[in-house]
Scaffold this active site. Structure first.
Site, PDB file in Angstrom:
ATOM      1  N   SER A   1     -11.666   2.858   2.335  1.00 46.64           N
ATOM      2  CA  SER A   1     -11.437   3.114   0.914  1.00 46.64           C
ATOM      3  C   SER A   1     -10.080   3.776   0.676  1.00 46.64           C
ATOM      4  O   SER A   1      -9.417   3.502  -0.329  1.00 46.64           O
ATOM      5  CB  SER A   1     -12.568   3.960   0.315  1.00 46.64           C
ATOM      6  OG  SER A   1     -12.499   5.296   0.732  1.00 46.64           O
TER       7      SER A   1
ATOM      8  N   ARG B   1      -7.428   5.429  27.686  1.00 44.52           N
ATOM      9  CA  ARG B   1      -6.782   5.719  26.410  1.00 44.52           C
ATOM     10  C   ARG B   1      -5.315   5.266  26.401  1.00 44.52           C
ATOM     11  O   ARG B   1      -4.810   4.734  25.407  1.00 44.52           O
ATOM     12  CB  ARG B   1      -6.861   7.226  26.168  1.00 44.52           C
ATOM     13  CG  ARG B   1      -7.240   7.622  24.774  1.00 44.52           C
ATOM     14  CD  ARG B   1      -7.433   9.125  24.692  1.00 44.52           C
ATOM     15  NE  ARG B   1      -8.837   9.491  24.643  1.00 44.52           N
ATOM     16  CZ  ARG B   1      -9.600   9.423  23.541  1.00 44.52           C
ATOM     17  NH1 ARG B   1      -9.111   9.010  22.408  1.00 44.52           N
ATOM     18  NH2 ARG B   1     -10.859   9.778  23.581  1.00 44.52           N
TER      19      ARG B   1
ATOM     20  N   ARG C   1     -10.007   7.595  16.338  1.00 44.47           N
ATOM     21  CA  ARG C   1      -9.675   7.800  17.754  1.00 44.47           C
ATOM     22  C   ARG C   1      -8.698   8.966  17.873  1.00 44.47           C
ATOM     23  O   ARG C   1      -7.731   9.040  17.099  1.00 44.47           O
ATOM     24  CB  ARG C   1      -8.978   6.561  18.357  1.00 44.47           C
ATOM     25  CG  ARG C   1      -9.778   5.301  18.337  1.00 44.47           C
ATOM     26  CD  ARG C   1     -11.028   5.353  19.158  1.00 44.47           C
ATOM     27  NE  ARG C   1     -10.813   5.500  20.589  1.00 44.47           N
ATOM     28  CZ  ARG C   1     -11.802   5.769  21.451  1.00 44.47           C
ATOM     29  NH1 ARG C   1     -13.035   5.937  21.017  1.00 44.47           N
ATOM     30  NH2 ARG C   1     -11.553   5.872  22.732  1.00 44.47           N
TER      31      ARG C   1
ATOM     32  N   LEU D   1      -5.579  10.599  19.415  1.00 40.91           N
ATOM     33  CA  LEU D   1      -4.371  10.006  19.990  1.00 40.91           C
ATOM     34  C   LEU D   1      -3.750  10.958  21.016  1.00 40.91           C
ATOM     35  O   LEU D   1      -3.738  12.170  20.822  1.00 40.91           O
ATOM     36  CB  LEU D   1      -3.368   9.693  18.872  1.00 40.91           C
ATOM     37  CG  LEU D   1      -3.853   8.622  17.888  1.00 40.91           C
ATOM     38  CD1 LEU D   1      -3.028   8.647  16.599  1.00 40.91           C
ATOM     39  CD2 LEU D   1      -3.819   7.235  18.529  1.00 40.91           C
TER      40      LEU D   1
ATOM     41  N   ASN E   1      -1.831  11.589   8.425  1.00 37.28           N
ATOM     42  CA  ASN E   1      -3.292  11.489   8.496  1.00 37.28           C
ATOM     43  C   ASN E   1      -3.879  12.142   7.250  1.00 37.28           C
ATOM     44  O   ASN E   1      -3.268  13.033   6.664  1.00 37.28           O
ATOM     45  CB  ASN E   1      -3.810  12.233   9.736  1.00 37.28           C
ATOM     46  CG  ASN E   1      -5.320  12.162   9.863  1.00 37.28           C
ATOM     47  OD1 ASN E   1      -5.916  11.081   9.713  1.00 37.28           O
ATOM     48  ND2 ASN E   1      -5.963  13.280  10.134  1.00 37.28           N
TER      49      ASN E   1
ATOM     50  N   HIS F   1      -7.329  14.207   6.102  1.00 38.11           N
ATOM     51  CA  HIS F   1      -8.484  14.898   6.671  1.00 38.11           C
ATOM     52  C   HIS F   1      -9.318  15.469   5.535  1.00 38.11           C
ATOM     53  O   HIS F   1      -8.772  16.087   4.613  1.00 38.11           O
ATOM     54  CB  HIS F   1      -8.004  16.025   7.603  1.00 38.11           C
ATOM     55  CG  HIS F   1      -9.132  16.737   8.271  1.00 38.11           C
ATOM     56  ND1 HIS F   1      -9.801  16.218   9.365  1.00 38.11           N
ATOM     57  CD2 HIS F   1      -9.731  17.915   7.995  1.00 38.11           C
ATOM     58  CE1 HIS F   1     -10.755  17.049   9.724  1.00 38.11           C
ATOM     59  NE2 HIS F   1     -10.740  18.090   8.911  1.00 38.11           N
TER      60      HIS F   1
ATOM     61  N   GLU G   1      -8.924  12.304  -2.347  1.00 38.54           N
ATOM     62  CA  GLU G   1      -8.220  11.637  -1.243  1.00 38.54           C
ATOM     63  C   GLU G   1      -7.461  10.434  -1.769  1.00 38.54           C
ATOM     64  O   GLU G   1      -6.296  10.210  -1.448  1.00 38.54           O
ATOM     65  CB  GLU G   1      -9.210  11.186  -0.154  1.00 38.54           C
ATOM     66  CG  GLU G   1      -9.906  12.328   0.562  1.00 38.54           C
ATOM     67  CD  GLU G   1     -10.722  11.854   1.762  1.00 38.54           C
ATOM     68  OE1 GLU G   1     -10.271  10.963   2.500  1.00 38.54           O
ATOM     69  OE2 GLU G   1     -11.833  12.385   1.959  1.00 38.54           O
TER      70      GLU G   1
HETATM   71  C1  GAR Z   1     -12.162   9.759   4.775  1.00 35.82           C
HETATM   72  O1  GAR Z   1     -12.937  10.728   4.109  1.00 35.82           O
HETATM   73  C2  GAR Z   1     -11.130  10.424   5.649  1.00 35.82           C
HETATM   74  O2  GAR Z   1     -10.619  11.611   5.094  1.00 35.82           O
HETATM   75  C3  GAR Z   1     -11.931  10.718   6.883  1.00 35.82           C
HETATM   76  O3  GAR Z   1     -12.744   9.587   7.064  1.00 35.82           O
HETATM   77  C4  GAR Z   1     -13.014   8.986   5.792  1.00 35.82           C
HETATM   78  C5  GAR Z   1     -12.622   7.548   5.879  1.00 35.82           C
HETATM   79  O4  GAR Z   1     -13.023   6.865   4.722  1.00 35.82           O
HETATM   80  N1  GAR Z   1     -11.086  10.931   8.009  1.00 35.82           N
HETATM   81  C6  GAR Z   1     -11.390  11.721   9.030  1.00 35.82           C
HETATM   82  O5  GAR Z   1     -12.436  12.327   9.107  1.00 35.82           O
HETATM   83  C7  GAR Z   1     -10.338  11.815  10.101  1.00 35.82           C
HETATM   84  N2  GAR Z   1     -10.741  12.702  11.145  1.00 35.82           N
HETATM   85  P1  GAR Z   1     -12.338   5.496   4.333  1.00 35.82           P
HETATM   86  O6  GAR Z   1     -12.448   4.599   5.563  1.00 35.82           O
HETATM   87  O7  GAR Z   1     -13.169   4.988   3.212  1.00 35.82           O
HETATM   88  O8  GAR Z   1     -10.911   5.761   3.952  1.00 35.82           O
END
Ligand code: GAR
Length: 210
Positions: A13, A65, A91, A93, A107, A109, A174
């Site tokens: 998303s 990895r 993953r 890195l 990234n 978070h 986000e």
């Molecule tokens: C999002 O909430 C993102 O912030 C989180 O995974 C979700 C992905 O949703 N990321 C992490 O937790 C990274 N460690 P999406 O695939 O719908 O964008």
């Protein structure tokens, strides 16, 4: 326009919000590739639907990895990626990969870093009893969820919230801040300098616009 590769592992998303933002003619970045480490990531189909090039580098096909990351790195370079955007890429890195893309990898978070690194951030927030939670866009450094911060947004934690309600409230933010943060970095208005993010005048950062 800076050439962007988006890395996903799942739903995508955030990727969709970036794709939509990049359709604006004045957006400073173009998406040249969506890469997934999981062949079944639903985001891959959504990227293909949007007419984007996609590639899967399945981490399970590699003995370690380092071999996985070399293959991923090769695919990204083949498509001429200049900046990497991790969007639900799950993953960890290695320092080799992170150094190879230092200052050129973002990234998102789902917490207000430095609080609640790692996974299950919404459960962590609920367990801690914080009244404010949110999300963070940061440059990637070797230490997990520890990089210099480009943008954050806060949401309230409301009585009765469960993980689903809270994560949905954070996700709206986000989708707002990731395209904005990428625009700052792609245009050079936010850059990594000596381990800090430097914002140029007119970036909106000084006005608290992000
Ligand atoms: C999002 O909430 C993102 O912030 C989180 O995974 C979700 C992905 O949703 N990321 C992490 O937790 C990274 N460690 P999406 O695939 O719908 O964008």
């Amino acid at each position: 326009r800076a050439r962007i590769a988006i890395l996903i592992s799942g739903r995508g998303s955030n990727m969709v919000s970036l794709i939509e933002a990049a359709q604006a003619p004045d957006y400073p970045a173009e998406i040249v590739l969506v890469a997934s480490n999981r062949p079944d990531a639903p985001g891959l189909a959504r990227a293909a639907q949007a007419g984007l090039a996609t590639v899967t580098v399945d981490h399970r096909a590699f003995s370690d990895r380092a071999a996985f990351e070399r293959a991923l790195d090769a695919a990204l370079r083949e498509h001429g990626a200049e900046l990497l955007v991790l969007a639900g890429f799950m993953r960890v890195l290695t320092p080799w990969f992170v150094e190879a893309w230092a200052g050129r990898m973002l990234n998102i978070h789902p917490s207000l870093l430095p609080l609640f690194r790692g996974t299950h951030t919404h459960a962590q927030a609920l367990a801690a009893g914080v009244r404010v939670h949110g999300c963070t866009v940061h440059f990637v450094v070797p230490e997990l969820d520890a990089g210099p911060i480009v943008a954050q947004a806060a949401v309230p934690v409301l009585p009765g919230d469960d993980e689903d309600a809270l994560s949905a409230r954070v996700l709206v933010q986000e989708h707002r801040i990731y395209p904005a943060a990428l625009a700052l970095v792609a245009s050079g208005q936010a850059r990594l300098d000596g381990g800090r993010v430097v914002f140029s005048e007119g970036s909106g950062a000084a006005e608290g616009a992000l």
